[in-house]
Design a protein around this motif. Sequence first.
Motif, PDB file in Angstrom:
ATOM      1  N   GLU A 168     -17.640  27.797 -39.797  1.00  0.00           N
ATOM      2  CA  GLU A 168     -17.461  28.393 -41.121  1.00  0.00           C
ATOM      3  C   GLU A 168     -16.781  29.761 -41.064  1.00  0.00           C
ATOM      4  O   GLU A 168     -15.998  30.104 -41.945  1.00  0.00           O
ATOM      5  CB  GLU A 168     -18.799  28.501 -41.845  1.00  0.00           C
ATOM      6  N   ASP A 169     -17.086  30.550 -40.036  1.00  0.00           N
ATOM      7  CA  ASP A 169     -16.469  31.873 -39.911  1.00  0.00           C
ATOM      8  C   ASP A 169     -14.964  31.761 -39.670  1.00  0.00           C
ATOM      9  O   ASP A 169     -14.179  32.532 -40.229  1.00  0.00           O
ATOM     10  CB  ASP A 169     -17.117  32.670 -38.778  1.00  0.00           C
ATOM     11  N   VAL A 170     -14.560  30.806 -38.850  1.00  0.00           N
ATOM     12  CA  VAL A 170     -13.130  30.596 -38.576  1.00  0.00           C
ATOM     13  C   VAL A 170     -12.430  30.128 -39.847  1.00  0.00           C
ATOM     14  O   VAL A 170     -11.327  30.588 -40.166  1.00  0.00           O
ATOM     15  CB  VAL A 170     -12.921  29.599 -37.415  1.00  0.00           C
ATOM     16  N   ILE A 171     -13.070  29.237 -40.590  1.00  0.00           N
ATOM     17  CA  ILE A 171     -12.498  28.760 -41.855  1.00  0.00           C
ATOM     18  C   ILE A 171     -12.308  29.936 -42.817  1.00  0.00           C
ATOM     19  O   ILE A 171     -11.251  30.081 -43.441  1.00  0.00           O
ATOM     20  CB  ILE A 171     -13.387  27.669 -42.482  1.00  0.00           C
ATOM     21  N   HIS A 172     -13.324  30.783 -42.929  1.00  0.00           N
ATOM     22  CA  HIS A 172     -13.253  31.942 -43.836  1.00  0.00           C
ATOM     23  C   HIS A 172     -12.140  32.903 -43.413  1.00  0.00           C
ATOM     24  O   HIS A 172     -11.353  33.366 -44.257  1.00  0.00           O
ATOM     25  CB  HIS A 172     -14.605  32.650 -43.873  1.00  0.00           C
ATOM     26  N   LEU A 173     -12.035  33.189 -42.126  1.00  0.00           N
ATOM     27  CA  LEU A 173     -10.980  34.070 -41.631  1.00  0.00           C
ATOM     28  C   LEU A 173      -9.610  33.464 -41.897  1.00  0.00           C
ATOM     29  O   LEU A 173      -8.707  34.136 -42.406  1.00  0.00           O
ATOM     30  CB  LEU A 173     -11.160  34.341 -40.132  1.00  0.00           C
ATOM     31  N   THR A 174      -9.444  32.185 -41.572  1.00  0.00           N
ATOM     32  CA  THR A 174      -8.156  31.516 -41.756  1.00  0.00           C
ATOM     33  C   THR A 174      -7.725  31.537 -43.219  1.00  0.00           C
ATOM     34  O   THR A 174      -6.570  31.846 -43.528  1.00  0.00           O
ATOM     35  CB  THR A 174      -8.225  30.065 -41.236  1.00  0.00           C
ATOM     36  N   LYS A 175      -8.655  31.245 -44.126  1.00  0.00           N
ATOM     37  CA  LYS A 175      -8.325  31.275 -45.556  1.00  0.00           C
ATOM     38  C   LYS A 175      -7.925  32.677 -45.994  1.00  0.00           C
ATOM     39  O   LYS A 175      -6.967  32.847 -46.756  1.00  0.00           O
ATOM     40  CB  LYS A 175      -9.500  30.782 -46.384  1.00  0.00           C
ATOM     41  N   SER A 176      -8.661  33.677 -45.527  1.00  0.00           N
ATOM     42  CA  SER A 176      -8.343  35.065 -45.899  1.00  0.00           C
ATOM     43  C   SER A 176      -6.958  35.471 -45.407  1.00  0.00           C
ATOM     44  O   SER A 176      -6.208  36.122 -46.126  1.00  0.00           O
ATOM     45  CB  SER A 176      -9.395  36.018 -45.328  1.00  0.00           C
ATOM     46  N   LEU A 177      -6.622  35.085 -44.176  1.00  0.00           N
ATOM     47  CA  LEU A 177      -5.299  35.404 -43.641  1.00  0.00           C
ATOM     48  C   LEU A 177      -4.204  34.638 -44.384  1.00  0.00           C
ATOM     49  O   LEU A 177      -3.174  35.214 -44.754  1.00  0.00           O
ATOM     50  CB  LEU A 177      -5.245  35.090 -42.141  1.00  0.00           C
ATOM     51  N   ASN A 178      -4.425  33.341 -44.596  1.00  0.00           N
ATOM     52  CA  ASN A 178      -3.426  32.522 -45.299  1.00  0.00           C
ATOM     53  C   ASN A 178      -3.187  33.016 -46.714  1.00  0.00           C
ATOM     54  O   ASN A 178      -2.054  32.974 -47.202  1.00  0.00           O
ATOM     55  CB  ASN A 178      -3.847  31.046 -45.318  1.00  0.00           C
ATOM     56  N   ASN A 179      -4.233  33.490 -47.388  1.00  0.00           N
ATOM     57  CA  ASN A 179      -4.079  34.038 -48.739  1.00  0.00           C
ATOM     58  C   ASN A 179      -3.194  35.276 -48.755  1.00  0.00           C
ATOM     59  O   ASN A 179      -2.670  35.648 -49.808  1.00  0.00           O
ATOM     60  CB  ASN A 179      -5.442  34.370 -49.352  1.00  0.00           C
ATOM     61  N   ARG A 180      -3.057  35.910 -47.614  1.00  0.00           N
ATOM     62  CA  ARG A 180      -2.195  37.102 -47.486  1.00  0.00           C
ATOM     63  C   ARG A 180      -0.928  36.798 -46.688  1.00  0.00           C
ATOM     64  O   ARG A 180      -0.298  37.699 -46.138  1.00  0.00           O
ATOM     65  CB  ARG A 180      -2.967  38.249 -46.828  1.00  0.00           C
ATOM     66  N   ASP A 181      -0.578  35.510 -46.614  1.00  0.00           N
ATOM     67  CA  ASP A 181       0.655  35.057 -45.943  1.00  0.00           C
ATOM     68  C   ASP A 181       0.700  35.411 -44.463  1.00  0.00           C
ATOM     69  O   ASP A 181       1.746  35.771 -43.926  1.00  0.00           O
ATOM     70  CB  ASP A 181       1.895  35.618 -46.649  1.00  0.00           C
ATOM     71  N   ILE A 182      -0.448  35.327 -43.801  1.00  0.00           N
ATOM     72  CA  ILE A 182      -0.512  35.539 -42.356  1.00  0.00           C
ATOM     73  C   ILE A 182      -0.914  34.215 -41.713  1.00  0.00           C
ATOM     74  O   ILE A 182      -1.954  33.652 -42.028  1.00  0.00           O
ATOM     75  CB  ILE A 182      -1.532  36.634 -41.982  1.00  0.00           C
ATOM     76  N   GLU A 183      -0.049  33.715 -40.821  1.00  0.00           N
ATOM     77  CA  GLU A 183      -0.326  32.489 -40.075  1.00  0.00           C
ATOM     78  C   GLU A 183      -0.435  32.818 -38.598  1.00  0.00           C
ATOM     79  O   GLU A 183       0.078  33.835 -38.137  1.00  0.00           O
ATOM     80  CB  GLU A 183       0.803  31.477 -40.265  1.00  0.00           C
TER      81      GLU A 183
END
Length: 135
Positions: free
Chosen positions: A23-38
């Motif tokens: 869940e922590d990785v999912i939350h981090l990934t979503k937060s980064l993707n929402n700011r256009d960071i891949e």
Amino acid sequence: MIKLNKIVFCKDFGFETEDGEDEDVIHLTKSLNNRDIEYKDIEVIEGRPDFSKHCDLLVLDWGGMGCIGNNLFGCFVRELLEEAENRPNQIFLIFSELTEWALSDIGKTIDDMPNNVFTDVSKLSEYFKELKQDD
């Protein structure tokens, strides 16, 4: 779009979804993707953080452990800040809703952060976009 090669994600022990995803990785990934960071790769370190790892972004999320009466998060934030001072070219993100608590616990504020330490994904994104424009 900002593209990173490798993220090291130092975190406390979290929970998994029904699909077995962290869940922590999912939350981090979503937060980064929402700011256009891949990113291409993420190394997850559960337990004692290893801030000496070299990567595009080193993330610390240790929020929940501070709630149970130990001061691990504050200790790890202190170590991260020392590492950040010694390695000004490494980018760090403290990714926790308890960041301000941990900082005050060690006598610091967000204003005391070195330039390579971020406590907010949106400010991290702005930083990367400015770097990209300078290229």
